[in-house]
Design an enzyme around this catalytic site. Sequence first.
Site, short mmCIF file in Angstrom:
data_model
loop_
_atom_site.label_atom_id
_atom_site.label_comp_id
_atom_site.label_asym_id
_atom_site.label_seq_id
_atom_site.Cartn_x
_atom_site.Cartn_y
_atom_site.Cartn_z
N TYR A 135 -5.92 5.53 0.27
CA TYR A 135 -5.79 5.78 -1.16
C TYR A 135 -6.25 7.16 -1.60
CZ TYR A 135 -4.27 1.11 -2.47
OH TYR A 135 -3.52 -0.03 -2.64
N LYS A 186 -7.08 -3.29 11.78
CA LYS A 186 -5.92 -3.16 12.68
C LYS A 186 -6.36 -2.27 13.84
CE LYS A 186 -1.64 -3.98 13.72
NZ LYS A 186 -1.19 -5.33 14.13
N ASP A 219 -2.74 -8.70 10.35
CA ASP A 219 -1.50 -9.50 10.34
C ASP A 219 -1.82 -10.98 10.54
OD1 ASP A 219 -2.32 -8.76 12.92
OD2 ASP A 219 -0.30 -8.38 13.68
N ASP A 243 -5.70 -4.72 -0.82
CA ASP A 243 -4.70 -4.77 -1.89
C ASP A 243 -3.66 -5.84 -1.56
OD1 ASP A 243 -3.15 -3.96 -4.17
OD2 ASP A 243 -1.84 -2.88 -2.79
N ASP A 247 -2.96 -10.04 -3.20
CA ASP A 247 -1.75 -10.60 -3.85
C ASP A 247 -1.41 -11.95 -3.23
OD1 ASP A 247 -1.44 -8.36 -5.57
OD2 ASP A 247 0.74 -8.38 -5.33
C1 IPM Z 1 -4.34 -3.14 -7.55
C2 IPM Z 1 -3.10 -2.27 -7.72
C3 IPM Z 1 -3.42 -0.80 -7.48
C4 IPM Z 1 -3.92 -0.67 -6.06
C5 IPM Z 1 -2.22 0.14 -7.74
C6 IPM Z 1 -1.78 0.07 -9.18
C7 IPM Z 1 -2.50 1.57 -7.38
O1 IPM Z 1 -2.07 -2.73 -6.90
O2 IPM Z 1 -5.36 -2.87 -8.21
O3 IPM Z 1 -4.29 -4.10 -6.79
O4 IPM Z 1 -3.13 -0.58 -5.12
O5 IPM Z 1 -5.14 -0.66 -5.89
MN MN Z 2 -2.49 -4.61 -5.96
#
Ligand code: IPM
Ligand code: MN
Length: 349
Positions: A135, A186, A219, A243, A247
């Site tokens: 990042y 990884k 993975d 990140d 999700d």
């Molecule tokens: C999160 C988002 C951010 C990240 C993006 C918007 C840069 O996906 O906070 O999860 O990748 O950290």
């Molecule tokens: Mn995210």
Amino acid sequence: MRIAVIPGDGIGKDVTAEAVKVLGAVCDVSGRSLDLEMLPWSADHYLATGVTLPPDGYDMLRDSFDAVLVGALGDPRVPDNRHARDILLGTRFELDLYVNYRPVKLLNDALCPLKNRGCKDVDFVVFRENTEGVYVSVGGRFKAGTVDEIAIQEEINTFKGVDRIIRHAFAFAKAQGLGKVCMADKSNAMQQGHALWQRVFKQVSSEYPEIAASHMYIDALAMFLVKDPGQFEVVVTNNLFGDIVTDIGGALQGGLGMAASGNIHPGRTSLFEPVHGSAPPLAGRNIANPMGAVLSSALMLETLGWTEEARRIEAAVTAAVDAGETTSDIGGSRGTTQVGDWLAREVRS
Ligand code: IPM
Ligand code: MN
Ligand code: NAD
């Protein structure tokens, strides 16, 4: 307490309005007050003024506020995501918010997307390193736009960065009476940078003999999060992997709209936001789920020491889910504002 509120873009605006509503309700009940200052930093603001955040923006957040509450940032009209980079990633870096704390807790069996699983199987936390990795935007493009283009984006792993997030994960596990920490990297393919993760994890875990330390390649972690999430209590990983797996964590909670997060430097001004983004197709339509934002505001209160108020908000969200007072992404028929109203009423009751 002074809180900077940055609704941002898209559904960030929609869900933040409801989080603010619920914070107002909890203040009414507790008799304590929060001084909320709305900051306009967003794609709209950037496109109108050319400014993503003012030159003293980071200092102002750090020095004048106790916490920051963010909606989401991201807008198709800013294709390079410049404003989100400055406002969100910039604040993570400049305020050194090295802990990205993302609890993954299913509130009702009915929301579980997995067959024969429920609340007992989905209750863990992810600690995502939040200040380095890929990042940091170290790299560059050579001969961009040509067939000879070379694009380099380096991953930065420092001893300081890896050590402090892994230590945080173990300290959290110990403080919460949890028995397991799993580190994911990884290191089988990224044999330089992730050897550091291996070394530090081995060292820190040896200092916590009472906690079962395990390792998975990222993975395999992604696969086991879906196949058998019940085995996890604390997961610690790098910025990008964190990140992605959070999700998945959002999906395990019923949807991304349910997931909350804290970007934390312990003891300093920290930033709280739902895990989801600005979801442009949903924006302004009164359909976005505000619960992730509301739960993020509860995490904020908890971090500020308002434990009882945080519990009250969490209980209201659980009650709303149980009562089916939810948006359509998790099976309900209410709008964003109706869910916020219901939560505010529940908090007051
Ligand atoms: C999160 C988002 C951010 C990240 C993006 C918007 C840069 O996906 O906070 O999860 O990748 O950290
Ligand atoms: Mn995210
Ligand atoms: P997203 O999280 O915005 O949306 C993905 C999908 O998840 C949506 O289409 C929707 O189906 C669902 N969803 C997400 N939040 C929801 C909610 N509250 N209620 C109901 N459904 C919800 O991810 P994306 O589409 O990949 O990204 C859109 C923009 O948001 C991009 O500009 C991205 O960079 C940005 N983003 C910002 C943040 C942040 O500010 N923290 C996080 C992620 C993405």
